[in-house]
Structure formats: structure tokens, C-alpha cells
Design a protein around this motif. Structure first.
Motif, PDB file in Angstrom:
ATOM      1  N   LYS A  63       0.839  -1.206   0.000  1.00 36.78           N
ATOM      2  CA  LYS A  63       0.000   0.000   0.000  1.00 36.78           C
ATOM      3  C   LYS A  63       0.875   1.257   0.000  1.00 36.78           C
ATOM      4  CE  LYS A  63      -3.974   0.340   0.667  1.00 36.78           C
ATOM      5  NZ  LYS A  63      -5.108   0.525  -0.273  1.00 36.78           N
ATOM      6  N   PHE A  64       1.950   1.246   0.769  1.00 30.54           N
ATOM      7  CA  PHE A  64       2.846   2.413   0.807  1.00 30.54           C
ATOM      8  C   PHE A  64       3.592   2.576  -0.522  1.00 30.54           C
ATOM      9  CE2 PHE A  64       2.475   1.532   5.423  1.00 30.54           C
ATOM     10  CZ  PHE A  64       2.004   2.785   5.820  1.00 30.54           C
ATOM     11  N   MET A  65       3.959   1.482  -1.121  1.00 27.57           N
ATOM     12  CA  MET A  65       4.628   1.543  -2.416  1.00 27.57           C
ATOM     13  C   MET A  65       3.692   2.110  -3.488  1.00 27.57           C
ATOM     14  SD  MET A  65       6.324  -1.606  -4.561  1.00 27.57           S
ATOM     15  CE  MET A  65       4.718  -2.340  -4.892  1.00 27.57           C
ATOM     16  N   LEU A  66       2.445   1.661  -3.473  1.00 28.10           N
ATOM     17  CA  LEU A  66       1.467   2.156  -4.444  1.00 28.10           C
ATOM     18  C   LEU A  66       1.159   3.633  -4.234  1.00 28.10           C
ATOM     19  CD1 LEU A  66      -1.036  -0.851  -4.538  1.00 28.10           C
ATOM     20  CD2 LEU A  66       0.554  -0.164  -6.340  1.00 28.10           C
ATOM     21  N   ALA A  67       1.257   4.106  -2.987  1.00 25.01           N
ATOM     22  CA  ALA A  67       1.004   5.519  -2.701  1.00 25.01           C
ATOM     23  C   ALA A  67       1.988   6.404  -3.457  1.00 25.01           C
ATOM     24  CB  ALA A  67       1.095   5.785  -1.203  1.00 25.01           C
ATOM     25  N   VAL A  68       3.251   5.971  -3.525  1.00 25.99           N
ATOM     26  CA  VAL A  68       4.256   6.735  -4.262  1.00 25.99           C
ATOM     27  C   VAL A  68       3.882   6.815  -5.742  1.00 25.99           C
ATOM     28  CG1 VAL A  68       6.685   6.829  -4.944  1.00 25.99           C
ATOM     29  CG2 VAL A  68       6.067   6.120  -2.612  1.00 25.99           C
ATOM     30  N   VAL A  69       3.471   5.687  -6.301  1.00 29.77           N
ATOM     31  CA  VAL A  69       3.056   5.652  -7.713  1.00 29.77           C
ATOM     32  C   VAL A  69       1.868   6.588  -7.944  1.00 29.77           C
ATOM     33  CG1 VAL A  69       2.199   4.180  -9.579  1.00 29.77           C
ATOM     34  CG2 VAL A  69       3.881   3.291  -7.950  1.00 29.77           C
ATOM     35  N   TYR A  70       0.888   6.553  -7.037  1.00 36.62           N
ATOM     36  CA  TYR A  70      -0.299   7.399  -7.157  1.00 36.62           C
ATOM     37  C   TYR A  70       0.076   8.872  -7.192  1.00 36.62           C
ATOM     38  CZ  TYR A  70      -4.331  10.098  -5.535  1.00 36.62           C
ATOM     39  OH  TYR A  70      -5.315  11.054  -5.390  1.00 36.62           O
ATOM     40  N   PHE A  71       0.936   9.302  -6.276  1.00 31.39           N
ATOM     41  CA  PHE A  71       1.284  10.721  -6.213  1.00 31.39           C
ATOM     42  C   PHE A  71       2.059  11.169  -7.449  1.00 31.39           C
ATOM     43  CE2 PHE A  71       0.297  10.398  -1.661  1.00 31.39           C
ATOM     44  CZ  PHE A  71      -0.409  11.589  -1.495  1.00 31.39           C
ATOM     45  N   VAL A  72       2.949  10.329  -7.936  1.00 37.86           N
ATOM     46  CA  VAL A  72       3.707  10.680  -9.146  1.00 37.86           C
ATOM     47  C   VAL A  72       2.761  10.855 -10.332  1.00 37.86           C
ATOM     48  CG1 VAL A  72       5.394   9.859 -10.833  1.00 37.86           C
ATOM     49  CG2 VAL A  72       5.866   9.628  -8.379  1.00 37.86           C
ATOM     50  N   VAL A  73       1.870   9.887 -10.534  1.00 39.82           N
ATOM     51  CA  VAL A  73       0.944   9.936 -11.669  1.00 39.82           C
ATOM     52  C   VAL A  73      -0.039  11.094 -11.533  1.00 39.82           C
ATOM     53  CG1 VAL A  73      -0.931   8.703 -12.840  1.00 39.82           C
ATOM     54  CG2 VAL A  73       1.122   7.477 -12.155  1.00 39.82           C
ATOM     55  N   THR A  74      -0.633  11.262 -10.351  1.00 39.85           N
ATOM     56  CA  THR A  74      -1.643  12.306 -10.147  1.00 39.85           C
ATOM     57  C   THR A  74      -1.047  13.690 -10.341  1.00 39.85           C
ATOM     58  OG1 THR A  74      -2.895  10.907  -8.618  1.00 39.85           O
ATOM     59  CG2 THR A  74      -3.302  13.276  -8.517  1.00 39.85           C
ATOM     60  N   PHE A  75       0.147  13.938  -9.782  1.00 42.81           N
ATOM     61  CA  PHE A  75       0.773  15.249  -9.934  1.00 42.81           C
ATOM     62  C   PHE A  75       1.200  15.499 -11.374  1.00 42.81           C
ATOM     63  CE2 PHE A  75       0.746  15.941  -5.478  1.00 42.81           C
ATOM     64  CZ  PHE A  75       0.990  17.306  -5.300  1.00 42.81           C
ATOM     65  N   SER A  76       1.724  14.481 -12.035  1.00 42.77           N
ATOM     66  CA  SER A  76       2.161  14.651 -13.429  1.00 42.77           C
ATOM     67  C   SER A  76       0.987  15.016 -14.324  1.00 42.77           C
ATOM     68  CB  SER A  76       2.833  13.366 -13.930  1.00 42.77           C
ATOM     69  OG  SER A  76       3.964  13.058 -13.151  1.00 42.77           O
ATOM     70  N   ILE A  77      -0.108  14.266 -14.199  1.00 44.37           N
ATOM     71  CA  ILE A  77      -1.276  14.537 -15.044  1.00 44.37           C
ATOM     72  C   ILE A  77      -1.952  15.832 -14.605  1.00 44.37           C
ATOM     73  CG2 ILE A  77      -3.530  13.644 -15.784  1.00 44.37           C
ATOM     74  CD1 ILE A  77      -2.371  10.864 -15.611  1.00 44.37           C
ATOM     75  N   GLY A  78      -1.902  16.152 -13.300  1.00 47.07           N
ATOM     76  CA  GLY A  78      -2.448  17.421 -12.820  1.00 47.07           C
ATOM     77  C   GLY A  78      -1.741  18.609 -13.447  1.00 47.07           C
ATOM     78  N   LEU A  79      -0.421  18.517 -13.575  1.00 47.32           N
ATOM     79  CA  LEU A  79       0.349  19.590 -14.223  1.00 47.32           C
ATOM     80  C   LEU A  79      -0.021  19.704 -15.700  1.00 47.32           C
ATOM     81  CD1 LEU A  79       3.847  18.985 -12.594  1.00 47.32           C
ATOM     82  CD2 LEU A  79       2.473  21.071 -12.383  1.00 47.32           C
ATOM     83  N   ILE A  80      -0.155  18.564 -16.371  1.00 48.80           N
ATOM     84  CA  ILE A  80      -0.546  18.572 -17.789  1.00 48.80           C
ATOM     85  C   ILE A  80      -1.953  19.142 -17.952  1.00 48.80           C
ATOM     86  CG2 ILE A  80      -1.052  17.097 -19.778  1.00 48.80           C
ATOM     87  CD1 ILE A  80       1.120  15.162 -18.698  1.00 48.80           C
ATOM     88  N   TRP A  81      -2.845  18.798 -17.010  1.00 49.16           N
ATOM     89  CA  TRP A  81      -4.231  19.269 -17.079  1.00 49.16           C
ATOM     90  C   TRP A  81      -4.335  20.775 -16.860  1.00 49.16           C
ATOM     91  CZ3 TRP A  81      -8.125  16.363 -18.862  1.00 49.16           C
ATOM     92  CH2 TRP A  81      -9.430  16.813 -18.685  1.00 49.16           C
ATOM     93  N   GLY A  82      -3.373  21.345 -16.138  1.00 47.92           N
ATOM     94  CA  GLY A  82      -3.355  22.795 -15.964  1.00 47.92           C
ATOM     95  C   GLY A  82      -3.413  23.286 -14.535  1.00 47.92           C
ATOM     96  N   PHE A  83      -3.292  22.410 -13.546  1.00 47.29           N
ATOM     97  CA  PHE A  83      -3.311  22.862 -12.158  1.00 47.29           C
ATOM     98  C   PHE A  83      -1.990  23.554 -11.820  1.00 47.29           C
ATOM     99  CE2 PHE A  83      -6.304  19.125 -11.566  1.00 47.29           C
ATOM    100  CZ  PHE A  83      -7.438  19.918 -11.477  1.00 47.29           C
ATOM    101  N   ARG A  84      -2.084  24.683 -11.145  1.00 49.71           N
ATOM    102  CA  ARG A  84      -0.918  25.441 -10.721  1.00 49.71           C
ATOM    103  C   ARG A  84      -1.187  26.049  -9.356  1.00 49.71           C
ATOM    104  NH1 ARG A  84       0.312  23.166 -14.665  1.00 49.71           N
ATOM    105  NH2 ARG A  84       1.532  23.845 -16.471  1.00 49.71           N
ATOM    106  N   GLY A  85      -0.117  26.435  -8.640  1.00 54.16           N
ATOM    107  CA  GLY A  85      -0.244  27.186  -7.403  1.00 54.16           C
ATOM    108  C   GLY A  85      -1.174  26.555  -6.386  1.00 54.16           C
TER     109      GLY A  85
END
Length: 483
Positions: A87-109
């Protein structure tokens, strides 16, 4: 099994109906009104975005674990430490993917900071659900029931202090609301962890790569199913703000959130039923018992409830929204009336989808869910630019009803349920009757709360008259000493 289901369902509903209405109407509604539709719409968009890749936190482990431990309780000691590490290992994967796609989607600040907080909350929720899956799989339903409301009790305390404690001179901000959620989830996760550790011989995390691979292979079909369902359940508000840019997009999401909040609250009740049903179905299937009686009983209960709630919400949509919110009442009422029809689809899915999951029929469920995702995204792309939040609501309604119908057909075919035309006619008569009752009572010259209460009472009487609620049968089941 029917007795166990009813008695534990009663306790579970008692706790949730004691706590969650105050959370919904006292805290959550107040926060929406205090921060305003725009700010809450901003929060609601990022909340649903954080849900999209939630499966990376769990990968279907919770559903797999619930079914697996229910059928093989001795595996808890063997699997717990390894799954915890995973579960802790998957959490790292989740945050990397969510933040990467969030940046592409346009989230800032501020958007990225809010995404970080809500992402952390998603991890904590997933962690709690995994811990609870062990508790419910062992059929410790009362303990699981207490854990199911603990986070809400803590949130009520923390948010009440922020809203009415007069300890801060500034008005409530949406960030404080998220902080209160985070603290509540942390404390609930610690309590749940202590409960499970007492049941499992846990000493340390077990970083066992072959074990991780084995669990991922077995839970992959569950993961795909959850991912597909998450997209057609949560993508609406994200698309709303993307397809309608600027402040108008935030307002439309806020309007959608007004209507969706009560649907989400109603779904919590149906979800609680599925939490009980999954281990019970799994035990029955492993032992070769027939599941038709339990499936019909649980479906009938949820169908009666969902039809009454949906019809009442349609005919009383404006006064309900006017009672709850301060802004955009008319638009919110229209969206709310349509969205609540989804409750019928959700309730049906929580019975038959759970049955198919317990049976391991993931291939068929995934095919249906893939169709649902494509249908929902397509309808949203067509309807949102023209109708805004109302278009998203209609897309949800069509998708949920079709998905529910598909799962019913699958269950009937796979389990060879007996075709009962009398039962179907009774259900149709009930739906027709409730619609007529709601239409008549909503036009009576009295305060809407009185006529709404009358509608609820007469509708439940109709259910008993048609034999959908058999009080004597329920009483015999609950008082019987046999499972």
C-alpha cells in the motif's frame, strides 16, 4: 445469512443515520454556503480529479482482500504485512501519476497544493478501507460499523470548532475544511490499524517482491473495474470545468456539487449494504449455498428506498435546494432532480455488481464498465457545452441506469435466477404508485415538509401492501437463531 445481513445492516444504518445526517446538513452544507459556490466548485473539481487515479492506491486489493479473507480467514496473518508494505509503495506511484497529469491538465499554485492535500486524503481513505476490509471479511461487522463513522465524528468535532467555536476571526476557508478531513482520517487510520494488528500477527513490513507480483496479478481485474467505474462516476465535474472555462465553469461545478452532495450521501447508505454483502456472498458461494434469496432481499430493500428517494427528490427538488443552499437555487434544483435518479442505478449496482464481484466474474464486469465509461465521456462531451451541469447530470443518469440493467442481466444469466413475472409486475406497480403519490402530494395546499413526509409514509405503506416489505418475515429472520 439473511438474519446476519439484516441484524448487522440495522446496526450499521443506526450508527450512520445517527452521525452522517448532521455531517451532511449541519457541516458540509454550511461549508458550501460559507465558502460560496465558486470556491466549493474549485474544491469539488480537484476532489474528483484526485479520485480518478485512486485505483493506483489500491489496485483492487481491498475488494480482492475482502473476498479472499472472507473465504480463507487464515490468510490474514500471512498476507497482512506484505499488503501493508505494498500500500505504501502504491502511494508513491499514485502521487507521481496524479501530480504529473495534474500539471498537464493545468493545475498550478493553489490548485496543486489542494491536489496534494486531497491526494493525501485519498491515500488515508484507501488505507482505512483496506484495514476495514479485513475487519468485515472476518465478519466483525459491529467493529467495522463503528470504524465507518469514526472519521465523520472527528470531522464534525473539528469543523464545528472552525465554524462556530469563535477561535478564529476570519470566515471559514475551504483549505481549513480539507485540513480537518486530513486530521480525522489520520486518527481513524491509526485506530483501524490497531484493531487489525490485534487480529493479525504483525511485527514488521514485509517487502516481498514475488508476493507483490502475485497480489497484483490476482487483483488486476478488480483494479481495472474500479478504474473504469471511477471514470464514469467522477469525471463529470472535471470535464465541466475544462469544457466551460473561467468563473462560469467553477459556478457550474458548484451547482453540480449542490445536487451531487445528497446523491453522494444516499449512495453512502447503499455502499454500506454492499460492504456487508461482499463477504456474505463470498461465503455462500464458496460453501455452495444459493445466493438468490439474499440477492433478492437486499435488492428489494435498496430498490424501495431508492425509488422513494428519487421520486421525492424530483418532485420536491426546489424546496429541498432552497432549504439547503443560499445561491443558484433554481439551477441546483433542476440538476438535483435529475441526479437523484442515479440513486436507483447505484443501488442496483451495489447488489448485483457486488454479487458478480464475489463470484469473480470480473471479465464481464470490466466489459460492461468499459462501455459505461465510453458512454459517459461521450455524453458529457456532447451535453456539457450545451447544457452545463444539467447535461452532466443527464449523462450520469443514462449511464448509471444502463450499467445497473446490464449487471442485473449478467447476474440472471450467470446464476440462472428464476424468472418471476409477478415480482417484476410488483416492482413496476410500486414505481408507478410512488410517482403518482409524489405528484399528488407535491400539489397539496400545505407546507412542503408536511406533504413530503406524507409522501414518504404513503410510499412505504404501498411497499408493505405490495409485499415488498414483509414485516413479519423480517422479524422472523432477525429473531431466528439460524443463519
Amino acid at each position: 445469512m439473511q438474519r446476519k445481513f439484516l441484524t448487522n445492516l440495522g446496526f450499521l444504518l443506526f450508527l450512520n443515520l445517527l452521525i452522517k445526517p448532521f455531517w451532511i446538513f449541519g457541516i458540509d452544507r454550511t461549508v458550501q454556503n460559507v465558502v460560496g459556490a465558486e470556491d466549493f466548485g474549485f474544491y469539488f473539481t480537484i476532489l474528483n480529479f484526485s479520485f480518478l487515479f485512486n485505483i493506483l492506491l489500491d489496485f483492487g486489493i481491498t475488494n480482492f482482500n475482502n473476498r479472499n479473507i472472507a473465504q480463507n480467514a487464515h490468510l490474514l496473518n500471512k498476507h497482512f504485512s506484505g499488503i501493508l508494505a505494498m500500500k505504501f509503495m502504491l502511494a508513491v506511484v499514485y502521487f507521481v501519476v496524479t501530480f504529473s497529469i495534474g500539471l498537464i491538465w493545468g493545475f498550478r499554485g493553489t490548485g496543486l497544493w489542494m491536489l496534494a492535500l486531497l491526494g493525501l486524503n485519498q491515500f488515508l481513505i484507501s488505507f482505512i478501507l483496506y484495514l476495514r476490509s479485513n475487519v468485515s471479511a472476518l465478519l466483525f461487522f459491529k467493529t467495522d460499523s463503528v470504524l465507518s463513522v469514526l472519521d465523520r465524528i472527528l470531522m464534525i468535532i473539528f469543523c464545528s470548532i472552525l465554524l462556530w467555536g469563535n477561535i478564529i476571526s476570519q470566515p471559514m476557508r475551504i483549505e481549513w475544511f480539507v485540513y480537518a478531513q486530513t486530521l480525522s482520517y489520520v486518527l481513524t487510520a491509526l485506530v483501524a490499524l490497531l484493531v487489525v494488528i490485534r487480529k493479525a500477527s504483525f511485527t514488521r513490513l514485509n517487502w516481498n517482491v514475488p508476493f507483490f507480483v502475485m497480489i497484483i496479478k490476482q487483483s488486476l481485474p478488480f483494479a481495472v473495474l474500479v478504474l473504469l467505474m471511477t471514470f464514469y462516476n467522477r469525471f463529470d465535474s472535471v470535464l465541466l470545468q475544462k469544457l466551460i472555462p473561467g468563473e462560469e465553469g467553477k459556478i457550474q461545478v458548484g451547482v453540480y456539487a449542490h445536487g451531487y452532495r445528497l446523491l453522494d450521501a444516499a449512495n453512502n447508505i447503499a455502499y454500506l449494504v454492499s460492504v456487508l454483502l461482499l463477504p456474505l456472498f463470498a461465503r455462500q458461494l464458496k460453501s455452495g449455498m444459493k445466493v438468490e434469496n439474499l440477492a433478492r432481499l437486499s435488492f428489494t430493500l435498496l430498490f424501495v428506498l431508492s425509488v422513494i428517494v428519487s421520486a421525492g427528490s424530483w418532485f420536491y427538488s426546489y424546496p429541498i435546494m432552497d432549504l439547503l443552499y443560499d445561491h443558484y437555487i433554481s439551477n441546483s434544483a433542476t440538476v438535483f432532480g435529475v441526479l437523484m435518479g442515479c440513486f436507483i442505478g447505484y443501488s442496483t449496482t451495489y447488489v448485483f455488481g457486488t454479487l458478480l464481484t464475489a463470484n469473480g466474474s470480473l471479465k464481464y464486469l470490466n466489459l460492461v464498465a468499459a462501455g459505461g465509461m465510453l458512454l459517459n465521456v461521450g455524453l458529457n462531451l456532447i451535453l456539457i457545452p450545451w447544457y452545463g451541469a444539467l447535461g452532466a447530470a443527464w449523462a450520469s443518469l443514462v449511464t448509471q441506469l444502463l450499467m445497473a440493467a446490464s449487471q442485473v442481466v449478467l447476474a440472471v444469466i450467470l446464476f440462472r435466477f428464476r424468472f418471476n413475472p409477478r415480482y417484476l409486475v410488483t416492482l413496476l406497480a410500486f414505481v408507478t404508485g410512488v410517482i403518482l403519490i409524489s405528484r399528488i402530494t407535491s400539489g397539496l395546499p400545505m407546507h412542503w415538509i408536511k406533504s413530503f413526509s406524507l409522501m414518504l409514509g404513503v410510499s412505504f405503506i404501498l411497499a408493505m401492501f405490495l409485499g415488498l416489505f414483509n414485516i413479519r418475515h423480517f422479524f422472523r429472520l432477525v429473531t431466528s437463531r439460524q443463519d
